[in-house]
Motif scaffolding. Structure first.
Motif, PDB file in Angstrom:
ATOM      1  N   ALA A  84     -12.643  65.693 -14.951  1.00  0.00           N
ATOM      2  CA  ALA A  84     -12.752  65.544 -16.403  1.00  0.00           C
ATOM      3  C   ALA A  84     -14.140  65.935 -16.895  1.00  0.00           C
ATOM      4  O   ALA A  84     -14.286  66.681 -17.880  1.00  0.00           O
ATOM      5  N   ALA A  85     -15.173  65.449 -16.200  1.00  0.00           N
ATOM      6  CA  ALA A  85     -16.543  65.802 -16.594  1.00  0.00           C
ATOM      7  C   ALA A  85     -16.784  67.297 -16.429  1.00  0.00           C
ATOM      8  O   ALA A  85     -17.439  67.933 -17.273  1.00  0.00           O
ATOM      9  N   GLY A  86     -16.250  67.870 -15.352  1.00  0.00           N
ATOM     10  CA  GLY A  86     -16.409  69.305 -15.130  1.00  0.00           C
ATOM     11  C   GLY A  86     -15.741  70.127 -16.211  1.00  0.00           C
ATOM     12  O   GLY A  86     -16.248  71.188 -16.605  1.00  0.00           O
ATOM     13  N   ALA A  87     -14.587  69.669 -16.724  1.00  0.00           N
ATOM     14  CA  ALA A  87     -13.889  70.405 -17.775  1.00  0.00           C
ATOM     15  C   ALA A  87     -14.700  70.437 -19.061  1.00  0.00           C
ATOM     16  O   ALA A  87     -14.841  71.490 -19.697  1.00  0.00           O
ATOM     17  N   VAL A  88     -15.251  69.285 -19.457  1.00  0.00           N
ATOM     18  CA  VAL A  88     -16.069  69.252 -20.668  1.00  0.00           C
ATOM     19  C   VAL A  88     -17.265  70.185 -20.521  1.00  0.00           C
ATOM     20  O   VAL A  88     -17.569  70.999 -21.417  1.00  0.00           O
ATOM     21  N   ALA A  89     -17.945  70.114 -19.376  1.00  0.00           N
ATOM     22  CA  ALA A  89     -19.123  70.957 -19.156  1.00  0.00           C
ATOM     23  C   ALA A  89     -18.752  72.437 -19.093  1.00  0.00           C
ATOM     24  O   ALA A  89     -19.455  73.290 -19.651  1.00  0.00           O
ATOM     25  N   ARG A  90     -17.644  72.745 -18.432  1.00  0.00           N
ATOM     26  CA  ARG A  90     -17.272  74.152 -18.258  1.00  0.00           C
ATOM     27  C   ARG A  90     -17.032  74.846 -19.594  1.00  0.00           C
ATOM     28  O   ARG A  90     -17.539  75.950 -19.838  1.00  0.00           O
ATOM     29  N   TRP A  91     -16.264  74.205 -20.471  1.00  0.00           N
ATOM     30  CA  TRP A  91     -15.921  74.891 -21.721  1.00  0.00           C
ATOM     31  C   TRP A  91     -17.043  74.810 -22.746  1.00  0.00           C
ATOM     32  O   TRP A  91     -17.121  75.685 -23.626  1.00  0.00           O
ATOM     33  N   LEU A  92     -17.914  73.831 -22.639  1.00  0.00           N
ATOM     34  CA  LEU A  92     -19.101  73.821 -23.505  1.00  0.00           C
ATOM     35  C   LEU A  92     -20.053  74.965 -23.153  1.00  0.00           C
ATOM     36  O   LEU A  92     -20.630  75.616 -24.032  1.00  0.00           O
ATOM     37  N   LEU A  93     -20.224  75.227 -21.860  1.00  0.00           N
ATOM     38  CA  LEU A  93     -21.183  76.236 -21.413  1.00  0.00           C
ATOM     39  C   LEU A  93     -20.598  77.643 -21.371  1.00  0.00           C
ATOM     40  O   LEU A  93     -21.352  78.621 -21.325  1.00  0.00           O
ATOM     41  N   PHE A  94     -19.273  77.761 -21.378  1.00  0.00           N
ATOM     42  CA  PHE A  94     -18.623  79.056 -21.186  1.00  0.00           C
ATOM     43  C   PHE A  94     -19.159  80.140 -22.132  1.00  0.00           C
ATOM     44  O   PHE A  94     -19.451  81.260 -21.685  1.00  0.00           O
ATOM     45  N   PRO A  95     -19.307  79.880 -23.442  1.00  0.00           N
ATOM     46  CA  PRO A  95     -19.787  80.945 -24.330  1.00  0.00           C
ATOM     47  C   PRO A  95     -21.290  81.201 -24.229  1.00  0.00           C
ATOM     48  O   PRO A  95     -21.800  82.103 -24.908  1.00  0.00           O
ATOM     49  N   LEU A  96     -22.001  80.417 -23.424  1.00  0.00           N
ATOM     50  CA  LEU A  96     -23.464  80.486 -23.399  1.00  0.00           C
ATOM     51  C   LEU A  96     -24.018  81.162 -22.149  1.00  0.00           C
ATOM     52  O   LEU A  96     -25.235  81.312 -22.025  1.00  0.00           O
ATOM     53  N   ILE A  97     -23.154  81.578 -21.226  1.00  0.00           N
ATOM     54  CA  ILE A  97     -23.619  82.089 -19.939  1.00  0.00           C
ATOM     55  C   ILE A  97     -24.307  83.444 -20.060  1.00  0.00           C
ATOM     56  O   ILE A  97     -25.255  83.741 -19.351  1.00  0.00           O
ATOM     57  N   GLY A  98     -23.842  84.288 -20.976  1.00  0.00           N
ATOM     58  CA  GLY A  98     -24.420  85.626 -21.089  1.00  0.00           C
ATOM     59  C   GLY A  98     -23.756  86.598 -20.130  1.00  0.00           C
ATOM     60  O   GLY A  98     -22.639  86.394 -19.679  1.00  0.00           O
ATOM     61  N   ALA A  99     -24.473  87.665 -19.781  1.00  0.00           N
ATOM     62  CA  ALA A  99     -23.894  88.758 -18.991  1.00  0.00           C
ATOM     63  C   ALA A  99     -24.420  88.804 -17.561  1.00  0.00           C
ATOM     64  O   ALA A  99     -24.442  89.866 -16.945  1.00  0.00           O
ATOM     65  N   SER A 100     -24.855  87.670 -17.030  1.00  0.00           N
ATOM     66  CA  SER A 100     -25.360  87.620 -15.657  1.00  0.00           C
ATOM     67  C   SER A 100     -24.204  87.425 -14.682  1.00  0.00           C
ATOM     68  O   SER A 100     -23.598  86.342 -14.638  1.00  0.00           O
ATOM     69  N   MET A 101     -23.906  88.449 -13.896  1.00  0.00           N
ATOM     70  CA  MET A 101     -22.788  88.357 -12.959  1.00  0.00           C
ATOM     71  C   MET A 101     -23.008  87.269 -11.905  1.00  0.00           C
ATOM     72  O   MET A 101     -22.091  86.474 -11.645  1.00  0.00           O
ATOM     73  N   PRO A 102     -24.184  87.156 -11.286  1.00  0.00           N
ATOM     74  CA  PRO A 102     -24.378  86.087 -10.293  1.00  0.00           C
ATOM     75  C   PRO A 102     -24.177  84.693 -10.889  1.00  0.00           C
ATOM     76  O   PRO A 102     -23.604  83.812 -10.240  1.00  0.00           O
ATOM     77  N   LEU A 103     -24.634  84.508 -12.117  1.00  0.00           N
ATOM     78  CA  LEU A 103     -24.479  83.207 -12.757  1.00  0.00           C
ATOM     79  C   LEU A 103     -23.001  82.917 -13.022  1.00  0.00           C
ATOM     80  O   LEU A 103     -22.531  81.784 -12.826  1.00  0.00           O
ATOM     81  N   TRP A 104     -22.247  83.939 -13.432  1.00  0.00           N
ATOM     82  CA  TRP A 104     -20.824  83.746 -13.671  1.00  0.00           C
ATOM     83  C   TRP A 104     -20.081  83.429 -12.379  1.00  0.00           C
ATOM     84  O   TRP A 104     -19.150  82.606 -12.356  1.00  0.00           O
ATOM     85  N   VAL A 105     -20.453  84.088 -11.285  1.00  0.00           N
ATOM     86  CA  VAL A 105     -19.801  83.823 -10.007  1.00  0.00           C
ATOM     87  C   VAL A 105     -19.985  82.360  -9.615  1.00  0.00           C
ATOM     88  O   VAL A 105     -19.034  81.686  -9.190  1.00  0.00           O
ATOM     89  N   ALA A 106     -21.210  81.862  -9.770  1.00  0.00           N
ATOM     90  CA  ALA A 106     -21.464  80.455  -9.453  1.00  0.00           C
ATOM     91  C   ALA A 106     -20.724  79.534 -10.422  1.00  0.00           C
ATOM     92  O   ALA A 106     -20.148  78.519 -10.023  1.00  0.00           O
ATOM     93  N   PHE A 107     -20.712  79.916 -11.701  1.00  0.00           N
ATOM     94  CA  PHE A 107     -20.099  79.086 -12.723  1.00  0.00           C
ATOM     95  C   PHE A 107     -18.593  78.961 -12.523  1.00  0.00           C
ATOM     96  O   PHE A 107     -18.007  77.904 -12.786  1.00  0.00           O
ATOM     97  N   GLN A 108     -17.950  80.030 -12.043  1.00  0.00           N
ATOM     98  CA  GLN A 108     -16.513  79.993 -11.826  1.00  0.00           C
ATOM     99  C   GLN A 108     -16.101  78.993 -10.741  1.00  0.00           C
ATOM    100  O   GLN A 108     -14.938  78.607 -10.643  1.00  0.00           O
ATOM    101  N   GLY A 109     -17.073  78.566  -9.940  1.00  0.00           N
ATOM    102  CA  GLY A 109     -16.780  77.542  -8.944  1.00  0.00           C
ATOM    103  C   GLY A 109     -16.326  76.234  -9.558  1.00  0.00           C
ATOM    104  O   GLY A 109     -15.709  75.398  -8.875  1.00  0.00           O
ATOM    105  N   LEU A 110     -16.595  76.031 -10.854  1.00  0.00           N
ATOM    106  CA  LEU A 110     -16.150  74.812 -11.528  1.00  0.00           C
ATOM    107  C   LEU A 110     -14.629  74.712 -11.594  1.00  0.00           C
ATOM    108  O   LEU A 110     -14.090  73.638 -11.881  1.00  0.00           O
ATOM    109  N   HIS A 111     -13.938  75.824 -11.319  1.00  0.00           N
ATOM    110  CA  HIS A 111     -12.478  75.775 -11.306  1.00  0.00           C
ATOM    111  C   HIS A 111     -11.972  74.785 -10.249  1.00  0.00           C
ATOM    112  O   HIS A 111     -10.893  74.211 -10.392  1.00  0.00           O
TER     113      HIS A 111
END
Length: 390
Positions: free
Chosen positions: A278-305
């Motif tokens: 539940a906490a991961g879901a709130v954090a994931r969708w709050l941060l989703f539009p803020l990540i930018g175009a960094s591919m390494p950061l997105w790869v790490a961020f997708q681990g929240l799935h």
């Protein structure tokens, strides 16, 4: 711990059943487009399986429990799904494709809740770990998706139907390998209207009702991801192959949590997994539009799935379905599938206008849904959930 032969057979069915699921989810619209359907017609037919899940999953789970041996239900549903796919072969116009799609998914939607119920029953008897059986479905999904993509690109849209038929044949064959339920042949103790009784039990127990609704809301937050993530990543400048990597990364996180689910449950328990999801879901969708175009950061961020999908799914299995008498496990799984389908369909319908109006910021709306789901599961986790036999 060595995997038992019983658990291996259930894992094998998960692997086989996710082959046609992977083909259909990613490429059924491609097949429909190849048959000459318009965009609006494709939208109707791709939404149809979700509508059927809401309306039929509970009944299919109930029927499986009333049979006494859920393996027989899996064999029946797999056969009828295969027959539905056979009806797709001669179908050409919208009307005939609509009927064939109805025939295919009408019983296919019973496969997942019944196979989950079988896996829960195996785990309950100490013959396997649910996550270690279910992980083979996720692995199969990823491998199939990567394999089929190249075949469709090289051979065209009609190959989708051939691959879907092969997947259905694999699912049908694997259904015979699923172990019979130990309750098979025992007299049914279900009342004349068991679905209504179970639903009333769930609603009357506010803890279980809150967990079920909260879990459905948390899973529904993926609607925007499934519908518009690829488009959004494209606007950030990512290529098709990079988008594929991001999808694969998310599923790899899911696979890892399923594979080590026993360790995770021993470490934090089902209640802890639900709280993390539940906490991961709130954090994931709050941060989703803020990540930018960094591919390494997105790869790490997708681990929240691993948290937003797998942790919530595992916790729901442990906290809700494992509290119900084994003879009604498929009924409850079907009811949960219907509830999840309703929440997901509603979120998908809302996602279109939200993304059209806000673009990437529309993912914040999913954070609001996640917050509502978090509130519900917090209510459900306030007290211990009752054990079977309640």
């Amino acid at each position: 711990m060595l995997i038992s032969s019983t658990a291996a057979r259930v894992a094998g069915f998960f692997a086989a059943s996710f082959v046609p699921s992977s083909v259909a989810l990613a490429y059924f619209p491609v097949f429909l487009a190849g048959r000459g359907l318009s965009g609006a017609e494709i939208g109707i037919l791709t939404a149809l399986p979700m509508i059927l899940r809401v309306t039929t999953a509970s009944l299919l789970g109930l029927f499986a429990d009333r049979l006494g041996d859920r393996r027989r239900a899996l064999v029946l549903y797999a056969f009828l799904s295969l027959a539905g796919v056979a009806a797709l072969w001669p179908a050409t116009g919208f009307g005939t494709l609509l009927l064939a799609t109805l025939a295919t998914w009408a019983f296919w939607n019973g496969i997942t809740p019944v196979s989950d119920a079988v896996a829960v029953s195996v785990a309950r008897r100490g013959e396997g770990v649910y996550g270690r059986m279910r992980v083979w479905g996720s692995i199969s999904f990823v491998v199939t998706n990567l394999w089929v993509g190249g075949i469709v690109a090289a051979s065209g849209s009609e190959v989708v139907l051939r691959l879907l038929t092969i997947g259905m044949l694999m699912q049908f064959a694997a259904a015979f390998l699923v172990p019979s339920d130990r309750t098979a042949g025992e007299p049914a103790r279900a009342p004349a209207t068991p679905t209504r009784e179970i639903l009333c039990d769930l609603v009357a127990d506010r803890r279980l009702a809150a967990l079920a609704i909260g879990s459905a809301l948390l899973q529904a937050t993926h609607a925007m991801l499934y519908t518009f993530a690829s488009l959004y990543w494209g606007t950030l400048g990512f290529s098709g192959s990079q988008v594929g990597v991001l999808w694969s990364t998310g599923v790899i996180g899911e696979i890892l949590l399923f594979a080590f689910s026993g360790l995770a449950l021993r470490a934090v328990g089902a209640r802890g997994l639900m709280a993390l999801g539940a906490a991961g879901a709130v954090a994931r969708w709050l941060l989703f539009p803020l990540i930018g175009a960094s591919m390494p950061l997105w790869v790490a961020f997708q681990g929240l799935h691993a948290l937003t999908f797998a942790a919530v799914h595992l916790a729901t299995i442990q906290l809700i379905t494992a509290t119900v008498d084994d003879r009604r496990a498929a009924t409850v799984q079907g009811m949960l599938a219907s509830l999840n389908g309703l929440a997901m369909a509603t979120a998908m319908v809302a996602s279109g206008p939200l993304y059209a109006a806000w673009g990437g910021r529309a993912f914040w709306a999913m954070a609001v849904v996640a917050a509502a789901g978090t509130a519900m599961v917090t209510i459900g986790l306030a007290r211990p959930v009752p054990r079977p036999g309640r």
